[in-house]
Design a protein around this motif. Structure first.
Motif, PDB file in Angstrom:
ATOM      1  N   VAL A 223       0.729  -0.853   0.054  1.00  0.00           N
ATOM      2  CA  VAL A 223      -0.022   0.004  -0.057  1.00  0.00           C
ATOM      3  C   VAL A 223       0.998   1.247   0.109  1.00  0.00           C
ATOM      4  O   VAL A 223       1.667   1.377   0.917  1.00  0.00           O
ATOM      5  N   GLU A 224       0.773   2.090  -1.009  1.00  0.00           N
ATOM      6  CA  GLU A 224       1.494   3.301  -0.970  1.00  0.00           C
ATOM      7  C   GLU A 224       0.766   4.316  -0.006  1.00  0.00           C
ATOM      8  O   GLU A 224      -0.541   4.474  -0.155  1.00  0.00           O
ATOM      9  N   VAL A 225       1.541   4.839   1.044  1.00  0.00           N
ATOM     10  CA  VAL A 225       1.103   5.874   2.026  1.00  0.00           C
ATOM     11  C   VAL A 225       2.089   6.935   1.833  1.00  0.00           C
ATOM     12  O   VAL A 225       3.334   6.855   1.887  1.00  0.00           O
ATOM     13  N   GLU A 226       1.633   8.112   1.983  1.00  0.00           N
ATOM     14  CA  GLU A 226       2.342   9.498   1.869  1.00  0.00           C
ATOM     15  C   GLU A 226       2.460   9.895   3.557  1.00  0.00           C
ATOM     16  O   GLU A 226       1.527  10.012   4.010  1.00  0.00           O
ATOM     17  N   PRO A 228       4.065  12.511   6.418  1.00  0.00           N
ATOM     18  CA  PRO A 228       4.481  13.883   6.590  1.00  0.00           C
ATOM     19  C   PRO A 228       5.672  14.439   6.098  1.00  0.00           C
ATOM     20  O   PRO A 228       6.773  13.800   6.422  1.00  0.00           O
ATOM     21  N   LEU A 230       6.225  17.802   6.668  1.00  0.00           N
ATOM     22  CA  LEU A 230       6.316  18.988   8.149  1.00  0.00           C
ATOM     23  C   LEU A 230       6.392  17.946   9.217  1.00  0.00           C
ATOM     24  O   LEU A 230       5.208  17.378   9.625  1.00  0.00           O
ATOM     25  N   ARG A 278      10.484  11.735  -0.573  1.00  0.00           N
ATOM     26  CA  ARG A 278      11.404  12.741  -0.626  1.00  0.00           C
ATOM     27  C   ARG A 278      11.881  12.889   0.910  1.00  0.00           C
ATOM     28  O   ARG A 278      11.227  12.957   1.587  1.00  0.00           O
ATOM     29  N   PHE A 280      15.182  14.616   3.454  1.00  0.00           N
ATOM     30  CA  PHE A 280      16.066  15.898   3.489  1.00  0.00           C
ATOM     31  C   PHE A 280      17.191  15.877   4.570  1.00  0.00           C
ATOM     32  O   PHE A 280      16.911  15.251   5.579  1.00  0.00           O
ATOM     33  N   GLU A 292      18.022  17.376  -0.690  1.00  0.00           N
ATOM     34  CA  GLU A 292      16.834  16.860  -0.928  1.00  0.00           C
ATOM     35  C   GLU A 292      17.033  15.756  -1.856  1.00  0.00           C
ATOM     36  O   GLU A 292      17.525  15.734  -2.875  1.00  0.00           O
TER      37      GLU A 292
ATOM     38  N   ARG B 206      -6.979   4.947  -1.217  1.00  0.00           N
ATOM     39  CA  ARG B 206      -6.114   6.125  -1.714  1.00  0.00           C
ATOM     40  C   ARG B 206      -4.749   5.670  -2.470  1.00  0.00           C
ATOM     41  O   ARG B 206      -4.602   6.120  -3.574  1.00  0.00           O
ATOM     42  N   SER B 207      -4.074   4.486  -1.975  1.00  0.00           N
ATOM     43  CA  SER B 207      -3.236   3.751  -2.795  1.00  0.00           C
ATOM     44  C   SER B 207      -3.757   3.375  -4.061  1.00  0.00           C
ATOM     45  O   SER B 207      -3.079   3.555  -5.091  1.00  0.00           O
ATOM     46  N   GLU B 226      10.210  14.297 -10.625  1.00  0.00           N
ATOM     47  CA  GLU B 226       9.911  15.007  -9.171  1.00  0.00           C
ATOM     48  C   GLU B 226      10.678  16.366  -9.303  1.00  0.00           C
ATOM     49  O   GLU B 226      11.811  16.616  -9.715  1.00  0.00           O
ATOM     50  N   VAL B 229      11.351  20.297  -3.595  1.00  0.00           N
ATOM     51  CA  VAL B 229      10.736  20.734  -2.477  1.00  0.00           C
ATOM     52  C   VAL B 229      11.356  22.185  -1.903  1.00  0.00           C
ATOM     53  O   VAL B 229      10.607  22.966  -1.344  1.00  0.00           O
ATOM     54  N   LEU B 254       9.436  26.629   0.738  1.00  0.00           N
ATOM     55  CA  LEU B 254       8.661  25.155   0.060  1.00  0.00           C
ATOM     56  C   LEU B 254       7.528  25.520  -0.642  1.00  0.00           C
ATOM     57  O   LEU B 254       6.686  26.685  -0.618  1.00  0.00           O
ATOM     58  N   GLN B 275       2.907  14.554 -11.984  1.00  0.00           N
ATOM     59  CA  GLN B 275       3.601  14.205 -10.474  1.00  0.00           C
ATOM     60  C   GLN B 275       2.732  14.251  -9.643  1.00  0.00           C
ATOM     61  O   GLN B 275       1.450  15.143  -9.888  1.00  0.00           O
ATOM     62  N   ILE B 276       2.517  13.477  -8.752  1.00  0.00           N
ATOM     63  CA  ILE B 276       1.589  13.221  -7.533  1.00  0.00           C
ATOM     64  C   ILE B 276       2.339  14.099  -6.535  1.00  0.00           C
ATOM     65  O   ILE B 276       3.281  13.511  -5.844  1.00  0.00           O
ATOM     66  N   ARG B 278       3.815  16.858  -3.361  1.00  0.00           N
ATOM     67  CA  ARG B 278       3.306  17.291  -2.209  1.00  0.00           C
ATOM     68  C   ARG B 278       3.440  18.992  -2.386  1.00  0.00           C
ATOM     69  O   ARG B 278       4.530  19.406  -2.710  1.00  0.00           O
ATOM     70  N   PHE B 280       2.533  22.958  -0.378  1.00  0.00           N
ATOM     71  CA  PHE B 280       2.440  23.386   1.287  1.00  0.00           C
ATOM     72  C   PHE B 280       2.032  24.925   1.232  1.00  0.00           C
ATOM     73  O   PHE B 280       2.236  25.800   0.326  1.00  0.00           O
ATOM     74  N   PRO B 291      -1.766  21.977   6.080  1.00  0.00           N
ATOM     75  CA  PRO B 291      -0.418  23.032   5.505  1.00  0.00           C
ATOM     76  C   PRO B 291       0.061  22.052   4.679  1.00  0.00           C
ATOM     77  O   PRO B 291       0.892  22.867   3.765  1.00  0.00           O
ATOM     78  N   GLU B 292      -0.015  20.842   4.660  1.00  0.00           N
ATOM     79  CA  GLU B 292       0.828  20.226   3.473  1.00  0.00           C
ATOM     80  C   GLU B 292      -0.166  19.395   2.830  1.00  0.00           C
ATOM     81  O   GLU B 292      -1.109  18.825   3.402  1.00  0.00           O
ATOM     82  N   THR B 294      -1.635  17.137  -1.264  1.00  0.00           N
ATOM     83  CA  THR B 294      -1.092  16.587  -2.485  1.00  0.00           C
ATOM     84  C   THR B 294      -1.798  17.062  -3.329  1.00  0.00           C
ATOM     85  O   THR B 294      -3.098  16.842  -3.464  1.00  0.00           O
ATOM     86  N   PHE B 604      -5.855  16.035  -4.495  1.00  0.00           N
ATOM     87  CA  PHE B 604      -5.765  14.671  -4.308  1.00  0.00           C
ATOM     88  C   PHE B 604      -6.470  14.255  -2.934  1.00  0.00           C
ATOM     89  O   PHE B 604      -7.308  13.201  -3.047  1.00  0.00           O
ATOM     90  N   ALA B 622      -3.085   9.613   6.000  1.00  0.00           N
ATOM     91  CA  ALA B 622      -2.703   8.656   7.093  1.00  0.00           C
ATOM     92  C   ALA B 622      -2.043   9.564   8.233  1.00  0.00           C
ATOM     93  O   ALA B 622      -2.528   9.091   9.332  1.00  0.00           O
ATOM     94  N   PHE B 623      -1.358  10.427   8.280  1.00  0.00           N
ATOM     95  CA  PHE B 623      -1.319  11.374   9.442  1.00  0.00           C
ATOM     96  C   PHE B 623      -1.244  12.867   9.142  1.00  0.00           C
ATOM     97  O   PHE B 623      -0.347  13.636   8.835  1.00  0.00           O
TER      98      PHE B 623
END
Lengths: 654, 654
Positions: A223-226, A228, A230, A278, A280, A292, B206-207, B226, B229, B254, B275-276, B278, B280, B291-292, B294, B604, B622-623
């Motif tokens: 499962v692709e999960v993004e 954070p 930040l 990504r 950093f 990055e 989502r995935s 890509e 960032v 960002l 590109q998918i 991220r 900000f 704040p962030e 996709t 997204f 997710a978070f």
């Protein structure tokens, strides 16, 4: 056929008679247009004029004899017009897919005035101008086909040209040229440099590889999960970037990896996670690092190391097949322990494309080994290397290690072959010298023309390489330069390195131990009793994937027991409570029912650089940072105004 | 059969006789373990013990009668043990794929002591503990099958239990419970909340959608690139996050979107980019912003708006088919101009799942229209709404617009049906009132029980909605609550909105005009002559994709002529040279031979929220960050020490 043949001959004559006439551009659009440039009327009528440009029928990389005679519309970047005569012009047209030869012939125009109009349009094209052309596909005249070009069988007779955008005449460089300016100039004008077929290929291959990776992992129920970007600032996060908020004194930080989040995802029941993420790192930008970078990141629950390795082997095989058409099998991924790699190759990422093993000869010469290990490495044909080069290796060792008495080299000649042990400073007083000489010669196959190194090292192995390991790599470079060792660019030698020591002495001297990789790596269960008594001997369930002497990935089975994690923070790594308090969420997640899990991360930039065979990872990144982390395209980093800073409750420190 | 039937009856009796006996956990592992917790010996021997747990053969969501009688190994999270008697225990075992009923029966154990040992292990399981069990698949006793459960035909008779991690007994909540604690608690312990089937489904969908998008775009020759960032800070970037570097006074920022980089990619010949990405934005975190976030970002060269729209329609159709099994066709993507949307629906993102049109009745009543537009909206059955609700709408209008004399509502009763125009404050003095009444009643199908709004608005339309547009949405909510309007949750109404005004009056009053979308959007070529004379009338080649009243994406054909871009910066937007100097790299890229190009970006998170039918985008991330941009999991943003700040050459402003 007759006509064509005549025309070709005519052409060749013309070419020989007249040097290529270079086009002198008429439009002088500056690179950054000033508002006092062309009048609004002139450019706005141009825009209206080509507002309805026709749809392209083909790319510049696909036409061949099958389309002979067909009308086509092509779009692309005009290369310099080659004017053979007033009646014959050649214009190579390039797009991302290839180059097609356009040709103008007066004789093919409907009238002389039509010819004049079209010729004028063509002659007005500056190199790199964007055009849309209507034309007809024709077979090239006999003898003019270019087999190296995909479209080399044909040319396109131009019927009409629409210039969609005239390129400035003061471009800093032309992307087609053989001789390119220095990298700094190319990075500043990256949009030009990226037009080069090499960079186009790299960037497009990167996309293909990313999609291969994702499809492979999706097919394997990942499962692709993004996670954070930040993230949280850490007290000792020496290498992190921080992000101030408008809430004075409150900061995010950018993640160095999704490590903590992916472990929490395991506690959350996402049992097969991945992300092309990504990351950093704010470090002194050495040779080939980027602030990055991208990593292929994955984590699995209810698994052992071999399960993760199987997935990676399958993934890498899928990539190699797709990008390089190379078939890999299970046998292409051998395993080696850290201790074997360090003893035999002097490196935790050995390049096994060539042999040149390091041999432990302590048994033969225990007196010379002292309490350490006596190593011997035979450099085949090394005696032919320049004495100054060989001396430089010893000097480098001396400058790094101080004690030159522990490393010695001897050229093997007819004279020294049977006596080199007794000539070596380290071994010559050993009582076993004479008794061992013949046996070692046979065992190590020492021959005339070789160069032999003897090294005395401490028994305890830690860190990334040994002195003899560094010498080995240095020698391999020298031998390659001297054509005494040949490594094919298509030779891919993978290797899993395992059983790393979980802890490494803290050379900063602040603590006793530091985690060799990171503090979340699980020890071998059978080594748990050693945690208190002999941390140096505890092996971690860590594994690195090495390719041709480069680490392309590393991972581990993680600690999933909160007590064990806490014990390592507290008792072994001697973190202060305030330091591990910031891992409370992770300890909580482990205590809330977290399955056994492990994962791995592969450096995507490095991987692509190897696949594309580029000297630098900058060549596989669309917009890389230059030295010092500078983005030369947009001129960043840059200054903030005091009022901007004030919005974040900040000011520059005096 | 006889035995089973008896047993079942026995069971049912037991169940009736005894209330479910709740398990009292014996292990009291705290959520964050203290180092003074269990002895090292106790946990380390546990780890050694289960170091070699067997490989799972199935997930908890796949067993059915086909596997009846088979030995299986399952891994998952134990739910609360239901102890029917000392000889019969039920343990639901959950993983990400489903739940399987485990059962312990004394009679199936090899000996009474074996039964005791196994029973003890099971009874020691705290809810949410991670276990690996060996067992045998059995059909459920007659009458006990659960058709709502994928595994409801079977149960697994437990032969052995290995607890891989005991969950703490003080978990803040159990993810299986119907009644969940407030969102803040759930967000802090996200690893627990994510175990809920709803969130598992969202994250996994989502995935799947991300992979559908990528495969669709890859199949259409798009290249995934890509972009950085770590981008550049902009002088007026009021909503950006900055990133200090160790080079005092030098900052990255960002990106709010990859806009500039994707345009440079077009100049670079990557003619189909995606590109998918991220992005900000540092804004007051209103209702449902992060704040962030996709975005699905793409750009194409040598195309018109319709080419980009075709790609998006294909992509959205692929997503809807895959995620919702809904087939969409070209007809599901109608087009509407900004002016029509604003006139007819009072919104630039109209919800067309219900009618309730706004009608221009200026022709009928030119006197009442004054120099503006007189609008009329009929709310079918609106007279049935509570007077207080209707009054609240007017009050909201008044508070936003001040002048209450421009909006009026009338309930249509038997009495007012033929005279409402003459009762309305706005129209009653109009000489055409009597003449228009019947015609309007017929045209607008005004009936008893309706509520009619009359509104006088300025002719010039700009911004996102009109007063009557806001009333329309408010009314639709009230009508739905009153069951007078029904909208199916599976009704998906897409709409392309086009021909936006390129410029909008700058309400901040600093400049005359601001770009309606962004300053890179191209005007309609035929409107170019208006750029100097009538900027308000210039239409932009911008298009928004709207779904059910929400903007899910927006894009445009960009300016590819440097002179035009400069003219707009300079003459229309009145930027100062130092302000547009930071776009020099973009102007350079346009002047260096940039093809006509355009693109689009889709949000997204919002898209996933619509697909998953969640009230908030937080449910598909997710978070996610909580209110104020707080990450409750890791407790971020957080403070830096003065010495950390000093590394960046910063200090807090006094």
């Amino acid at each position: 056929m007759f006509r064509t043949a005549v025309r070709v001959r005519h052409l060749l004559t013309l070419r020989t008679l007249y040097p290529t006439i270079r086009f002198q551009p008429r439009c002088s659009r500056p690179l950054v247009p000033l508002s006092v440039g062309r009048s609004m009327h002139s450019w706005s009528s141009e825009i209206v004029h080509h507002g309805e440009f026709p749809e392209r029928t083909h790319t510049c990389g696909e036409l061949n004899m099958k389309e002979n005679g067909k009308p086509v519309v092509l779009c692309g970047w005009a290369q310099a017009v080659r004017s053979i005569s007033n009646d014959l012009l050649f214009i190579p047209l390039r797009d991302a897919y290839g180059t097609t030869q356009l040709v103008f012939r007066t004789e093919n125009c409907s009238s002389s005035s039509a010819a004049d109009a079209l010729r004028e349009k063509i002659n007005a094209l500056t190199p790199e101008s964007v055009v849309c052309i209507k034309g007809t596909v024709r077979s090239r005249p006999e003898g003019m086909t270019n087999k190296e070009l995909k479209t080399g069988e044909i040319e396109v007779e131009v019927n009409d040209v629409l210039c969609l955008n005239t390129a400035a005449t003061n471009l800093p460089f032309l992307p087609g040229k053989q001789k390119m300016p220095k990298e700094e100039v190319r990075m500043k004008h990256r949009y030009l440099d990226l037009r080069r077929p090499e960079l186009q290929r790299n960037i497009r291959t990167r996309s293909v590889v990313a999609s291969t990776i994702r499809n492979y992992l999706n097919d394997n129920q990942f499962v692709e999960v993004e996670t954070p970007v930040l993230f949280k600032s850490t007290p000792e996060g020496a290498r992190e970037y921080v992000v101030p908020t408008r809430n004075r004194g409150q900061f995010y930080a950018l993640p160095q990896s999704p490590q903590q989040h992916k472990q929490m995802l395991m506690a959350a029941g996402i049992d097969r996670y991945y992300q092309i993420a990504r990351c950093f790192r704010d470090e002194d930008l050495r040779a080939d690092r980027q602030p990055e970078f991208t990593q292929i990141d994955l984590e699995m629950s209810f698994v052992k190391a071999k399960d993760i390795q199987n997935i990676i082997e399958g993934m890498v095989s899928a990539i190699w097949k797709k990008a390089l058409d190379v078939s890999l099998s299970k046998n292409d991924f051998p395993h080696m322990t850290y201790n074997e790699a360090m003893s035999k190759y002097g490196s935790d990422k050995p390049d096994i494309r060539f042999d040149m093993h390091i041999n432990d000869i302590s048994k033969q010469l225990p007196t010379s080994a002292h309490s350490g290990v006596l190593e011997c490495m035979v450099v085949k044909n090394g005696a032919a290397l320049k004495t100054s080069d060989v001396r430089a290796v010893l000097q480098e060792y001396e400058s790094q290690n101080g004690d030159v008495n522990k490393l010695h080299s001897i050229k093997i000649t007819e004279k020294t072959r049977d006596s080199w042990l007794s000539k070596c400073l380290i071994t010559r007083q050993d009582p076993n010298v004479s008794a061992s000489q013949n046996g070692l010669n046979e065992e190590l196959q020492v021959e005339q023309g070789d160069l032999v190194y003897i090294h005395q090292r401490p028994k305890y192995l830690y860190g990334g390489n040994t002195a003899l390991g560094r010498v080995r790599l240095h020698m391999s470079r020298l031998l390659q330069e001297a054509n005494a060792l040949s490594i094919s660019p298509n030779d891919y030698k993978f290797l899993w390195i395992e059983s790393f020591p979980l802890f490494t002495p803290d050379e900063a001297g602040i603590r006793t131990w530091q985690a060799t990789h990171h503090p979340f790596t699980a020890p071998y269960p059978e080594d748990l009793p050693l945690l208190e008594s002999a941390p140096a001997k505890v092996r971690g369930q860590h594994y690195d994937l090495v390719l041709n002497g480069m680490e392309i990935g590393g991972g581990s089975i993680r600690i999933h027991y909160p007590e064990l994690q806490r014990f390592i923070f507290d008792k072994v790594l001697e973190l202060q409570p305030f330091e591990y308090k910031r891992f409370d969420h992770l300890l909580e997640a482990l205590a809330g029912g977290c399955p056994p899990h492990g994962g791995i991360a592969l450096g995507f930039d490095r991987l692509m650089s190897i696949i594309c065979g580029t000297p630098s990872i900058r060549d596989v990144i669309a917009f890389p940072k230059a030295g010092g982390g500078k983005d030369l395209v947009v001129d960043s980093p840059s200054e903030l105004t005091p009022s901007q800073l004030a919005e974040y409750g900040l000011e520059l420190k005096k």
